[in-house]
Design a protein around this motif. Structure first.
Motif, mmCIF file in Angstrom:
data_model
loop_
_atom_site.group_PDB
_atom_site.id
_atom_site.type_symbol
_atom_site.label_atom_id
_atom_site.label_comp_id
_atom_site.label_asym_id
_atom_site.label_seq_id
_atom_site.Cartn_x
_atom_site.Cartn_y
_atom_site.Cartn_z
ATOM 1 N N ALA A 1 -59.479 -7.924 85.541
ATOM 2 C CA ALA A 1 -58.829 -6.992 84.618
ATOM 3 C C ALA A 1 -59.099 -5.536 84.992
ATOM 4 O O ALA A 1 -60.180 -5.190 85.483
ATOM 5 C CB ALA A 1 -59.303 -7.262 83.194
ATOM 6 N N THR A 2 -58.096 -4.695 84.758
ATOM 7 C CA THR A 2 -58.191 -3.278 85.084
ATOM 8 C C THR A 2 -58.761 -2.496 83.910
ATOM 9 O O THR A 2 -58.301 -2.632 82.774
ATOM 10 C CB THR A 2 -56.803 -2.725 85.439
ATOM 11 N N LYS A 3 -59.756 -1.669 84.175
ATOM 12 C CA LYS A 3 -60.440 -0.921 83.119
ATOM 13 C C LYS A 3 -59.631 0.301 82.689
ATOM 14 O O LYS A 3 -58.805 0.808 83.442
ATOM 15 C CB LYS A 3 -61.812 -0.469 83.619
ATOM 16 N N PRO A 4 -59.877 0.787 81.485
ATOM 17 C CA PRO A 4 -59.260 2.050 81.066
ATOM 18 C C PRO A 4 -59.678 3.170 82.014
ATOM 19 O O PRO A 4 -60.795 3.178 82.552
ATOM 20 C CB PRO A 4 -59.841 2.271 79.658
ATOM 21 N N ARG A 5 -58.792 4.126 82.218
ATOM 22 C CA ARG A 5 -59.075 5.220 83.138
ATOM 23 C C ARG A 5 -59.648 6.437 82.411
ATOM 24 O O ARG A 5 -59.623 6.528 81.195
ATOM 25 C CB ARG A 5 -57.786 5.621 83.861
ATOM 26 N N GLY A 6 -60.141 7.370 83.191
ATOM 27 C CA GLY A 6 -60.623 8.626 82.652
ATOM 28 C C GLY A 6 -62.008 8.529 82.033
ATOM 29 O O GLY A 6 -62.607 7.460 81.926
ATOM 30 N N THR A 7 -62.520 9.680 81.616
ATOM 31 C CA THR A 7 -63.824 9.725 80.968
ATOM 32 C C THR A 7 -63.658 9.442 79.479
ATOM 33 O O THR A 7 -62.607 9.703 78.888
ATOM 34 C CB THR A 7 -64.473 11.090 81.159
ATOM 35 N N TYR B 1 -65.870 -5.721 79.745
ATOM 36 C CA TYR B 1 -64.837 -6.536 79.088
ATOM 37 C C TYR B 1 -65.412 -7.110 77.792
ATOM 38 O O TYR B 1 -66.475 -7.715 77.787
ATOM 39 C CB TYR B 1 -64.405 -7.667 80.018
ATOM 40 N N ALA B 2 -64.716 -6.903 76.686
ATOM 41 C CA ALA B 2 -65.226 -7.308 75.376
ATOM 42 C C ALA B 2 -65.382 -8.821 75.269
ATOM 43 O O ALA B 2 -64.552 -9.579 75.781
ATOM 44 C CB ALA B 2 -64.306 -6.796 74.276
ATOM 45 N N THR B 3 -66.437 -9.253 74.612
ATOM 46 C CA THR B 3 -66.695 -10.686 74.443
ATOM 47 C C THR B 3 -66.013 -11.232 73.191
ATOM 48 O O THR B 3 -65.984 -12.438 72.986
ATOM 49 C CB THR B 3 -68.198 -10.953 74.347
ATOM 50 N N GLN B 4 -65.484 -10.349 72.345
ATOM 51 C CA GLN B 4 -64.728 -10.754 71.167
ATOM 52 C C GLN B 4 -63.362 -10.101 71.197
ATOM 53 O O GLN B 4 -63.156 -9.102 71.891
ATOM 54 C CB GLN B 4 -65.444 -10.327 69.879
ATOM 55 N N GLY B 5 -62.443 -10.644 70.426
ATOM 56 C CA GLY B 5 -61.143 -10.017 70.286
ATOM 57 C C GLY B 5 -61.224 -8.887 69.281
ATOM 58 O O GLY B 5 -62.153 -8.826 68.462
ATOM 59 N N PRO B 6 -60.271 -7.958 69.318
ATOM 60 C CA PRO B 6 -60.297 -6.818 68.387
ATOM 61 C C PRO B 6 -60.199 -7.225 66.919
ATOM 62 O O PRO B 6 -60.636 -6.478 66.045
ATOM 63 C CB PRO B 6 -59.092 -5.980 68.814
ATOM 64 N N ALA B 7 -59.656 -8.413 66.651
ATOM 65 C CA ALA B 7 -59.511 -8.847 65.262
ATOM 66 C C ALA B 7 -60.829 -9.327 64.658
ATOM 67 O O ALA B 7 -60.961 -9.410 63.431
ATOM 68 C CB ALA B 7 -58.467 -9.958 65.165
ATOM 69 N N THR B 8 -61.815 -9.648 65.502
ATOM 70 C CA THR B 8 -63.106 -10.131 65.002
ATOM 71 C C THR B 8 -64.255 -9.175 65.308
ATOM 72 O O THR B 8 -65.303 -9.254 64.675
ATOM 73 C CB THR B 8 -63.439 -11.507 65.597
ATOM 74 N N ALA B 9 -64.083 -8.287 66.272
ATOM 75 C CA ALA B 9 -65.137 -7.339 66.611
ATOM 76 C C ALA B 9 -65.292 -6.299 65.507
ATOM 77 O O ALA B 9 -64.305 -5.754 65.008
ATOM 78 C CB ALA B 9 -64.816 -6.652 67.935
ATOM 79 N N VAL B 10 -66.526 -6.028 65.129
ATOM 80 C CA VAL B 10 -66.809 -5.028 64.091
ATOM 81 C C VAL B 10 -67.695 -3.952 64.716
ATOM 82 O O VAL B 10 -68.923 -4.107 64.803
ATOM 83 C CB VAL B 10 -67.505 -5.659 62.873
ATOM 84 N N PRO B 11 -67.107 -2.869 65.176
ATOM 85 C CA PRO B 11 -67.887 -1.813 65.827
ATOM 86 C C PRO B 11 -68.703 -1.003 64.826
ATOM 87 O O PRO B 11 -68.445 -1.033 63.615
ATOM 88 C CB PRO B 11 -66.806 -0.957 66.485
ATOM 89 N N SER B 12 -69.661 -0.284 65.368
ATOM 90 C CA SER B 12 -70.503 0.577 64.540
ATOM 91 C C SER B 12 -70.076 2.031 64.689
ATOM 92 O O SER B 12 -69.375 2.396 65.639
ATOM 93 C CB SER B 12 -71.969 0.429 64.960
#
Length: 215
Positions: free
Chosen positions: A71-77, A42-53
């Protein structure tokens, strides 16, 4: 005798509380996840502040949950190499692998059908946030006045983090699940009934003991 009667009344009052867990309140919303190897976190930041690499894998899942621990995780690989296999690198830009899981009909708002799970490789500037990466591949996005992500690719059409009875899951449980739920009283209810029965037995025993002790 008065003490036993009080205990009986207390046990009877607690009976409704024994079924409280079956009516816990949940929230219907998009949760945000980071993936490391084969594990979703589960992400520790919201998508508006997270800056992925470049090379990161992130996911979104629409579901009914009580809190982040539930919370339910995304499914699949999910593999960056697979999702972004056909996307070449570009100078000054990064590639973010996104998994967008619209959930199941059980979690869907009334009258809506969730789209199929999709994966996208977003190519965005090096300083772009996850929200910007998501917007580049899954418009339209919808936010509320508090900047809470409400919809991805237009789903759901309405609502935003509304409370629902998590036991009901949007009142879309299958008939089999409903039959299972209604097949008998809950464990908590049975335990409460047993407590009342035990106290009732104690009351009868004490009453007889007092009568026998009288001259």
């Amino acid at each position: 005798m008065r003490r036993v009667t009080t205990l009986l009344l207390t046990a009877l009052c607690l009976l409704p509380l024994s079924t409280q867990a079956a009516h816990a309140t949940g929230y219907r919303y998009w949760s945000f996840w980071d993936r490391t190897g084969t594990t979703w976190t589960y992400a520790t930041q919201g998508p508006a502040t997270a800056v992925p690499s470049d090379g990161d894998v992130q996911g979104f899942r629409f579901a009914v949950s009580e809190d982040s621990s539930d919370a339910t995780k995304p499914r699949g690989t999910a593999s960056f190499a697979k999702i972004c296999a056909d996307t070449p690198t570009e100078d000054g830009r990064k590639r973010i692998a996104l998994v967008i899981d619209f959930g199941t009909p059980t979690d869907a708002p009334s009258g809506e059908t969730p789209p199929a799970l999709r994966t996208r490789c977003a190519v965005v500037p090096d300083d772009a946030t996850t929200a910007e990466a998501l917007a580049s591949v899954a418009k339209p996005l919808r936010y509320d006045t508090n900047a809470l992500l409400c919809a991805i690719a237009g789903y759901p059409e309405a609502g935003c983090g509304e409370q629902v009875a998590s036991g009901e899951k949007g009142k879309k449980e299958t008939a089999a699940k409903k039959q299972h739920k209604d097949s008998g009283p809950s464990v908590g209810l049975l335990a409460g009934a047993a407590a009342v029965a035990a106290l009732g037995g104690a009351a009868v025993w004490q009453a007889r003991r007092r009568r026998n002790a009288q001259p």
